[in-house]
Design an enzyme around this catalytic site. Structure first.
Site, PDB file in Angstrom:
ATOM      1  N   LYS A  61      40.224  16.008  42.158  1.00 48.02           N
ATOM      2  CA  LYS A  61      40.634  17.073  41.227  1.00 48.02           C
ATOM      3  C   LYS A  61      41.424  18.135  41.984  1.00 48.02           C
ATOM      4  O   LYS A  61      41.472  18.117  43.214  1.00 48.02           O
ATOM      5  CB  LYS A  61      39.406  17.666  40.519  1.00 48.02           C
ATOM      6  CG  LYS A  61      38.397  18.320  41.424  1.00 48.02           C
ATOM      7  CD  LYS A  61      37.140  18.665  40.645  1.00 48.02           C
ATOM      8  CE  LYS A  61      36.092  19.212  41.584  1.00 48.02           C
ATOM      9  NZ  LYS A  61      35.369  20.343  41.061  1.00 48.02           N
ATOM     10  N   ARG A 159      25.025  24.522  35.460  1.00 46.29           N
ATOM     11  CA  ARG A 159      26.410  24.465  34.991  1.00 46.29           C
ATOM     12  C   ARG A 159      26.455  23.428  33.871  1.00 46.29           C
ATOM     13  O   ARG A 159      25.657  23.499  32.943  1.00 46.29           O
ATOM     14  CB  ARG A 159      27.304  24.126  36.198  1.00 46.29           C
ATOM     15  CG  ARG A 159      28.716  24.629  36.108  1.00 46.29           C
ATOM     16  CD  ARG A 159      29.468  24.452  37.436  1.00 46.29           C
ATOM     17  NE  ARG A 159      29.592  23.075  37.871  1.00 46.29           N
ATOM     18  CZ  ARG A 159      30.261  22.697  38.968  1.00 46.29           C
ATOM     19  NH1 ARG A 159      30.860  23.587  39.717  1.00 46.29           N
ATOM     20  NH2 ARG A 159      30.342  21.432  39.301  1.00 46.29           N
ATOM     21  N   TYR A 287      54.001  46.888  55.070  1.00 49.78           N
ATOM     22  CA  TYR A 287      53.585  47.850  54.045  1.00 49.78           C
ATOM     23  C   TYR A 287      52.488  48.773  54.568  1.00 49.78           C
ATOM     24  O   TYR A 287      51.537  48.320  55.188  1.00 49.78           O
ATOM     25  CB  TYR A 287      53.051  47.110  52.814  1.00 49.78           C
ATOM     26  CG  TYR A 287      54.130  46.497  51.955  1.00 49.78           C
ATOM     27  CD1 TYR A 287      55.149  47.274  51.399  1.00 49.78           C
ATOM     28  CD2 TYR A 287      54.131  45.136  51.690  1.00 49.78           C
ATOM     29  CE1 TYR A 287      56.131  46.709  50.599  1.00 49.78           C
ATOM     30  CE2 TYR A 287      55.107  44.557  50.886  1.00 49.78           C
ATOM     31  CZ  TYR A 287      56.106  45.357  50.345  1.00 49.78           C
ATOM     32  OH  TYR A 287      57.074  44.797  49.558  1.00 49.78           O
ATOM     33  N   MET A 335      54.358  39.371  49.945  1.00 45.38           N
ATOM     34  CA  MET A 335      54.431  38.270  48.981  1.00 45.38           C
ATOM     35  C   MET A 335      55.091  37.019  49.575  1.00 45.38           C
ATOM     36  O   MET A 335      54.652  35.897  49.343  1.00 45.38           O
ATOM     37  CB  MET A 335      55.182  38.725  47.725  1.00 45.38           C
ATOM     38  CG  MET A 335      55.028  37.765  46.571  1.00 45.38           C
ATOM     39  SD  MET A 335      55.925  38.279  45.104  1.00 45.38           S
ATOM     40  CE  MET A 335      54.962  39.635  44.522  1.00 45.38           C
TER      41      MET A 335
HETATM   42  C1  LIG Z   1      30.619  17.593  39.938  1.00 49.22           C
HETATM   43  C2  LIG Z   1      31.202  17.529  41.306  1.00 49.22           C
HETATM   44  N1  LIG Z   1      30.961  16.448  42.073  1.00 49.22           N
HETATM   45  C3  LIG Z   1      31.473  16.320  43.313  1.00 49.22           C
HETATM   46  C4  LIG Z   1      32.258  17.323  43.856  1.00 49.22           C
HETATM   47  C5  LIG Z   1      32.774  17.174  45.262  1.00 49.22           C
HETATM   48  O1  LIG Z   1      32.194  18.165  46.084  1.00 49.22           O
HETATM   49  P1  LIG Z   1      32.508  18.231  47.636  1.00 49.22           P
HETATM   50  O2  LIG Z   1      33.948  18.556  47.756  1.00 49.22           O
HETATM   51  O3  LIG Z   1      31.641  19.348  48.133  1.00 49.22           O
HETATM   52  O4  LIG Z   1      32.177  16.905  48.208  1.00 49.22           O
HETATM   53  C6  LIG Z   1      32.526  18.465  43.106  1.00 49.22           C
HETATM   54  C7  LIG Z   1      33.373  19.520  43.679  1.00 49.22           C
HETATM   55  O5  LIG Z   1      33.609  20.581  43.241  1.00 49.22           O
HETATM   56  C8  LIG Z   1      31.997  18.571  41.795  1.00 49.22           C
HETATM   57  O6  LIG Z   1      32.227  19.636  41.025  1.00 49.22           O
END
Ligand SMILES: Cc1ncc(COP(=O)(O)O)c(C=O)c1O
Length: 394
Positions: A61, A159, A287, A335
């Site tokens: 992701k 969550r 700055y 920036m």
């Molecule tokens: C539901 C879930 N599983 C797995 C992972 C992977 O976690 P990590 O990068 O700590 O291995 C994440 C990461 O945010 C997650 O939200």
């Protein structure tokens, strides 16, 4: 129509994307280099530590934690990864483009209108609550289809997921209403610390209880996964049918010698020097003049700033590498530009390469060092790097 100046042998008039690409490649700005051999090594190290039956469900992701979703997915497939996990549907569709035969899990909450696309592209999603499951099931029945899902159980993360105590009842109700095929059960740890084993211990206990109740009552064996990087690195006994590593495969968080495997970072972030100026003692830089030179020195201006993801918290605290030496960031990060004290004893010139994250000579600066200064975690540093920055894969 854009006619680039005669430089580097590209005198052709360019339009649209080609003009943009030309500008991106020729202006001074930062870029990223990703070592795909290191990715393959990291995957092999993880694979070697796991039982053969445990799948690696690689978490790609957020643009593969800033590494670039397409190339990372494609090379992970070549390295033997068969499962991928993402947060959103659009990410899943990108994974599908590069991993035609892989299994893909969306770990966020899909909507009923996503069902035709999910089925067309063979994407599995999670169910995050009873109400979510009911809405998906109802829409699937309307379409006269069956949607494969994994049921997420909240065992203490607080969550997404159904409460662990109600998981068996919710499973039964969703499983019998039609429209869903619940193939898997999953959860996520809030804390995995060797010094506080009881926290994750409570979560695994809740998960195992829920699994026992669900599998006992349904008589079917489901695909189970709970561990992300830290749990994988410390707890072999929680591997189950799949593990969900993210950060460890990108090379972070595996330094402790008691961990099951080691990995190395694969992403380097670089830029170049735009200008070097000699200044006297007492010269204010940047700055609000938060830095004033103590002695005559040379200030190198480099092409990166907080717009590129180089945190402002690195002002007067971070370092970069030039010619294999650590050079301090002086003054406020702005920036698009950062000022670095190059000292006097150097031959730094405009055009020289600067390492913001990575290695040069014997020196290294990795995302965990930057994260510590910025009081954050390497994840945020990595995903914060400008997604538009050119990424070169080697
Ligand atoms: C539901 C879930 N599983 C797995 C992972 C992977 O976690 P990590 O990068 O700590 O291995 C994440 C990461 O945010 C997650 O939200």
């Amino acid at each position: 129509m854009f006619s680039p100046p005669l430089r580097g042998g590209s005198p052709l008039p360019l339009d649209g994307a080609a003009a943009l690409h030309y500008a991106v490649c020729t202006m001074h700005r930062s870029w990223i280099e990703i070592d795909l051999n290191t990715l393959a090594d990291n995957i092999s190290s993880a694979r070697a530590a796991l039982r053969r039956e445990t799948e690696i469900m690689f978490v790609v992701k957020a643009n593969a934690y800033g590494h670039g979703l397409g190339p990372i997915t494609q090379h992970a497939v070549e390295a033997g990864v068969r499962w991928f996990a993402v947060a959103y549907l659009h990410e899943a569709l990108m994974v599908r483009k590069h991993a035609t035969a892989a299994d893909i899990l969306i770990m966020g909450a899909v909507e009923p209108e996503d069902i035709p696309v999910l089925l067309e592209h063979r994407i599995t999603s999670i169910v995050v609550s009873e109400e979510h499951g009911q809405r998906l099931a109802e829409a699937a029945r309307e379409h006269r289809v069956v949607l494969p899902v994994h049921l997420k159980i909240d065992t203490g993360m607080g969550r997404l997921g159904v409460p662990w105590a109600d998981a068996a009842a919710i499973f039964r109700s969703l499983d019998t209403m039609g429209g869903l095929e619940i193939r898997g059960l999953c959860s996520h740890f809030a804390t995995v610390e060797p010094g506080q084993p009881e926290r994750a211990g409570v979560q695994i206990q809740r998960f195992e209880d829920a699994v026992r109740n669900i599998e006992g009552a349904s008589g079917s064996r489901l695909f189970k996964h709970i561990s992300s990087s830290r749990a994988i690195l410390y707890h072999e006994e929680w591997d189950l049918d799949a593990v969900r590593p993210g950060i460890a495969l990108y090379g972070y968080g595996t330094d402790d010698t008691s961990m099951r495997f080691k990995t190395r970072p694969l992403l380097q972030w670089k830029t170049s020097v735009i200008q070097v100026k000699s200044v006297p003692a007492g010269f204010p830089v940047g700055y609000y003049s938060t830095y004033v030179t103590r002695e005559p020195t040379d200030i190198a201006v480099i092409a990166v700033g907080y717009a590129d993801g180089y945190h402002r918290a690195l002002s007067n605290r971070g370092h970069v590498l030039i010619h294999g030496c650590r050079r301090p960031v002086v003054g406020r990060v702005s920036m698009n530009w950062v000022t670095v004290d190059a000292g006097r004893d150097h031959d730094v010139q405009a055009g020289d390469e600067v390492v913001l994250m990575g290695e040069q000579g014997r020196q290294t600066i990795w995302a965990d060092e930057l994260a510590q200064i910025c009081r954050t975690i390497p994840y945020e540093i990595l995903v914060g790097i400008d997604p538009m920055a050119v990424r070169k894969y080697e």
